[in-house]
Enzyme design. Sequence first.
Site, PDB file in Angstrom:
ATOM      1  N   TYR A 141       0.836  -1.206   0.000  1.00 24.58           N
ATOM      2  CA  TYR A 141       0.000   0.000   0.000  1.00 24.58           C
ATOM      3  C   TYR A 141       0.876   1.263   0.000  1.00 24.58           C
ATOM      4  O   TYR A 141       0.726   2.146  -0.857  1.00 24.58           O
ATOM      5  CB  TYR A 141      -0.930   0.004   1.218  1.00 24.58           C
ATOM      6  CG  TYR A 141      -1.549   1.363   1.486  1.00 24.58           C
ATOM      7  CD1 TYR A 141      -2.496   1.889   0.616  1.00 24.58           C
ATOM      8  CD2 TYR A 141      -1.159   2.124   2.587  1.00 24.58           C
ATOM      9  CE1 TYR A 141      -3.046   3.144   0.842  1.00 24.58           C
ATOM     10  CE2 TYR A 141      -1.702   3.373   2.815  1.00 24.58           C
ATOM     11  CZ  TYR A 141      -2.639   3.877   1.940  1.00 24.58           C
ATOM     12  OH  TYR A 141      -3.175   5.124   2.155  1.00 24.58           O
ATOM     13  N   ARG A 278      -0.913  -6.242  15.601  1.00 20.06           N
ATOM     14  CA  ARG A 278      -1.321  -6.367  14.199  1.00 20.06           C
ATOM     15  C   ARG A 278      -0.038  -6.280  13.362  1.00 20.06           C
ATOM     16  O   ARG A 278       0.723  -5.315  13.536  1.00 20.06           O
ATOM     17  CB  ARG A 278      -2.272  -5.210  13.869  1.00 20.06           C
ATOM     18  CG  ARG A 278      -2.970  -5.310  12.548  1.00 20.06           C
ATOM     19  CD  ARG A 278      -4.041  -4.239  12.401  1.00 20.06           C
ATOM     20  NE  ARG A 278      -3.492  -2.889  12.331  1.00 20.06           N
ATOM     21  CZ  ARG A 278      -4.210  -1.794  12.134  1.00 20.06           C
ATOM     22  NH1 ARG A 278      -5.518  -1.873  12.010  1.00 20.06           N
ATOM     23  NH2 ARG A 278      -3.649  -0.609  12.090  1.00 20.06           N
TER      24      ARG A 278
HETATM   25  N1  UFG Z   1      -5.779  -0.299  16.567  1.00 17.80           N
HETATM   26  C1  UFG Z   1      -6.157  -1.120  17.620  1.00 17.80           C
HETATM   27  N2  UFG Z   1      -7.372  -1.746  17.535  1.00 17.80           N
HETATM   28  C2  UFG Z   1      -8.184  -1.608  16.459  1.00 17.80           C
HETATM   29  C3  UFG Z   1      -7.786  -0.785  15.389  1.00 17.80           C
HETATM   30  C4  UFG Z   1      -6.562  -0.146  15.475  1.00 17.80           C
HETATM   31  O1  UFG Z   1      -5.448  -1.274  18.610  1.00 17.80           O
HETATM   32  O2  UFG Z   1      -9.261  -2.225  16.453  1.00 17.80           O
HETATM   33  C5  UFG Z   1      -4.478   0.385  16.659  1.00 17.80           C
HETATM   34  C6  UFG Z   1      -3.544  -0.007  15.535  1.00 17.80           C
HETATM   35  O3  UFG Z   1      -2.832  -1.176  15.863  1.00 17.80           O
HETATM   36  C7  UFG Z   1      -2.670   1.240  15.429  1.00 17.80           C
HETATM   37  C8  UFG Z   1      -3.616   2.385  15.826  1.00 17.80           C
HETATM   38  O4  UFG Z   1      -4.698   1.753  16.504  1.00 17.80           O
HETATM   39  O5  UFG Z   1      -1.647   1.174  16.373  1.00 17.80           O
HETATM   40  C9  UFG Z   1      -4.164   3.128  14.644  1.00 17.80           C
HETATM   41  O6  UFG Z   1      -4.676   2.197  13.711  1.00 17.80           O
HETATM   42  P1  UFG Z   1      -5.524   2.622  12.423  1.00 17.80           P
HETATM   43  O7  UFG Z   1      -5.854   1.371  11.692  1.00 17.80           O
HETATM   44  O8  UFG Z   1      -6.637   3.510  12.824  1.00 17.80           O
HETATM   45  O9  UFG Z   1      -4.497   3.507  11.609  1.00 17.80           O
HETATM   46  P2  UFG Z   1      -3.039   3.169  11.059  1.00 17.80           P
HETATM   47  O10 UFG Z   1      -2.084   3.995  11.831  1.00 17.80           O
HETATM   48  O11 UFG Z   1      -2.767   1.720  11.008  1.00 17.80           O
HETATM   49  O12 UFG Z   1      -3.192   3.595   9.552  1.00 17.80           O
HETATM   50  C10 UFG Z   1      -3.341   4.942   9.148  1.00 17.80           C
HETATM   51  C11 UFG Z   1      -4.171   4.993   7.877  1.00 17.80           C
HETATM   52  C12 UFG Z   1      -3.499   4.226   6.776  1.00 17.80           C
HETATM   53  C13 UFG Z   1      -2.116   4.748   6.600  1.00 17.80           C
HETATM   54  C14 UFG Z   1      -1.367   4.757   7.897  1.00 17.80           C
HETATM   55  C15 UFG Z   1      -0.083   5.460   7.742  1.00 17.80           C
HETATM   56  O13 UFG Z   1      -5.426   4.472   8.118  1.00 17.80           O
HETATM   57  O14 UFG Z   1      -4.219   4.367   5.578  1.00 17.80           O
HETATM   58  O15 UFG Z   1      -2.094   5.463   8.901  1.00 17.80           O
HETATM   59  O16 UFG Z   1       0.780   5.029   8.710  1.00 17.80           O
HETATM   60  F1  UFG Z   1      -1.436   3.961   5.740  1.00 17.80           F
END
Ligand code: UFG
Length: 325
Positions: A141, A278
Amino acid sequence: MKTLVTGGAGYIGSVTTRLLLEAGHEVTVYDSLAQGHRAAVSDGARLIVADLGDADRLDRAFRAGRFEAVLHFAGLIRVPESVEDPARYFDHNVARGINLLNACARHDVGRFVFSSTAAVYGAPDKVPITEDAPLLPASPYGDTKRVFEELLLSYERACGLRTARLRYFNVCGAHAGLGEDHRPESHLIPLILFAALGREREFHIFGDDYDTRDGTCVRDYLHVADLGRAHLLALDALDRGGLLYNLGSGAGYTVREVFAAAEEVLGRKLPCKVSPRRPGDPPALIASSARIERELGWRREKDDIKQMIADAWEFHRAHPTGYPD
Ligand code: UFG
């Protein structure tokens, strides 16, 4: 300005469309509705339901619309899915995007604003992250976004397109009745709120053994309306090209801190359990947005995490099962 907004029926695209209309721009939304929602497209915007893979349809839209600017939000956004099926991600986020760039070149569109991501940086050693940090995406991605950013520079050189690359950190909140409705949902704040609505049995913290202040991941949360406003500033600044900006708040919250803030906003305890990490989650991502503040005068109006959660909650309460189909 006559603008084309790809992915304008999605979360960030729909909010930015609303802000563009409010600022007096003419907006055509181009969206396949595979991820987006018809109900998220504001009255006043024209909607073309079509795929970016359809070069002929795109060409017709450009001929009729005489667009002066394109804001490109359409694309696939799920990191784990991109690991399972990278070809699909390169197809949607790169190959179909090239159709759009070629249409811009053929129809002399001058301005192009692109939704990029913090995922282009991977898991950097240093935070806050500035725009000159090395690009080491940790997923297909992130790589598709990095490649498309490169292509934009090539089209600038070859075709005179002037581009802005906006690297978003963690976008959240809602604006004017428009909010986040991904299916399936993978983002932190909606999933906490799903636990509150009973859409999920409980909220899962993905890992509490990271090297951070409470063991959970740190992210930089930005209100979607502040992000939308950054697009309008970038659009106006595109008399010159080569714009590149990080967009975050410069503050980091752990997963536990966001969860606790949500409990405070809702005024009740929510069901929660700790689950394994994750795969692919970097421990901490915090943006430096100093460049866009300095160069374009961008200021955030909604910096308070509780405000962001409250706005998201208002949207989810009004749409407990998401937008109508
Ligand atoms: N998380 C949990 N439980 C959940 C969902 C998320 O603990 O049910 C945690 C994740 O592990 C992470 C944090 O919450 O540590 C944020 O997770 P998100 O999925 O909300 O966001 P991300 O940081 O993984 O991803 C975001 C955007 C992506 C982008 C990324 C860039 O959604 O599109 O930032 O780093 F690629």
